[in-house]
Design an enzyme around this catalytic site. Structure first.
Site, mmCIF file in Angstrom:
data_model
loop_
_atom_site.group_PDB
_atom_site.id
_atom_site.type_symbol
_atom_site.label_atom_id
_atom_site.label_comp_id
_atom_site.label_asym_id
_atom_site.label_seq_id
_atom_site.Cartn_x
_atom_site.Cartn_y
_atom_site.Cartn_z
ATOM 1 N N HIS A 56 0.861 -1.183 0.000
ATOM 2 C CA HIS A 56 0.000 0.000 0.000
ATOM 3 C C HIS A 56 0.898 1.235 0.000
ATOM 4 C CE1 HIS A 56 -3.877 -1.910 1.825
ATOM 5 N NE2 HIS A 56 -3.283 -2.740 0.991
ATOM 6 N N GLU A 76 0.904 3.910 1.747
ATOM 7 C CA GLU A 76 1.340 4.361 3.074
ATOM 8 C C GLU A 76 2.510 3.535 3.591
ATOM 9 O OE1 GLU A 76 -1.753 3.522 2.043
ATOM 10 O OE2 GLU A 76 -3.237 4.231 3.481
ATOM 11 N N CYS A 115 -6.330 2.027 5.762
ATOM 12 C CA CYS A 115 -6.975 0.792 6.204
ATOM 13 C C CYS A 115 -6.376 0.371 7.551
ATOM 14 C CB CYS A 115 -6.757 -0.302 5.161
ATOM 15 S SG CYS A 115 -5.033 -0.858 5.033
ATOM 16 N N CYS A 141 -2.507 -0.216 7.388
ATOM 17 C CA CYS A 141 -1.749 1.027 7.298
ATOM 18 C C CYS A 141 -1.864 1.849 8.576
ATOM 19 C CB CYS A 141 -2.199 1.817 6.087
ATOM 20 S SG CYS A 141 -1.774 0.966 4.537
#
Length: 148
Positions: free
Chosen positions: A47, A49, A77, A80
């Site tokens: 992801h 992040e 999410c 993260c």
């Protein structure tokens, strides 16, 4: 946030969901940037992040990102959000809210849970309309909705 949107566009360019992130140091200088790379790398944890935090830690030379700000186009999410807490980021800024998987405001508030040892300052909804539009267009095209 505009730099994070650039990273989102780059992610979309290689077939990933267009989410982008940047990490700023305490003086506001960009020290890391990333877009989603799950499709590109086949890594479920890639992801924006997480990648930006990893790259920032490499620049800083340690895992603690105290005093840094993470800017991301979509509300993080749970994975993260956990990485944000673990990295000790001082501030989180996000664009669009994620009603399906958001773990900072929409479904949960992991990063500000008082039971955890670190709680960053949070600002949500920055350039929310622009950030949401990028995702809306991407998914509309995937569903065969044309221009969005």
């Amino acid at each position: 946030m505009r730099l994070a949107l650039v990273e989102a566009a780059l992610a979309e360019g290689h077939g990933d969901v267009p989410i982008g992130a940047v990490v700023l140091d305490g003086d506001g200088a960009v020290i890391a940037r990333a877009g989603n790379e799950r499709e590109l790398t086949g890594d479920p944890t890639a992801h924006a992040e997480v990648l930006a935090l990893r790259r920032a830690a490499a620049v800083v030379g340690e895992w603690r990102l105290t005093g840094c700000t993470l800017v991301v186009t979509l509300e993080p999410c749970t994975m993260c959000a956990g990485a944000i807490v673990a990295s000790r980021v001082g501030r989180l800024v996000f664009g669009a809210f994620d009603e399906k998987a958001g773990a900072v405001a929409s479904l949960w508030d992991v990063v500000r849970d008082p039971r955890l040892n670190h709680r960053p300052e949070v600002t949500g909804g920055v350039l929310e309309v622009e950030c949401a539009a990028v995702l809306d267009t991407f998914f509309a095209q995937r569903r065969g909705g044309g221009d969005g």
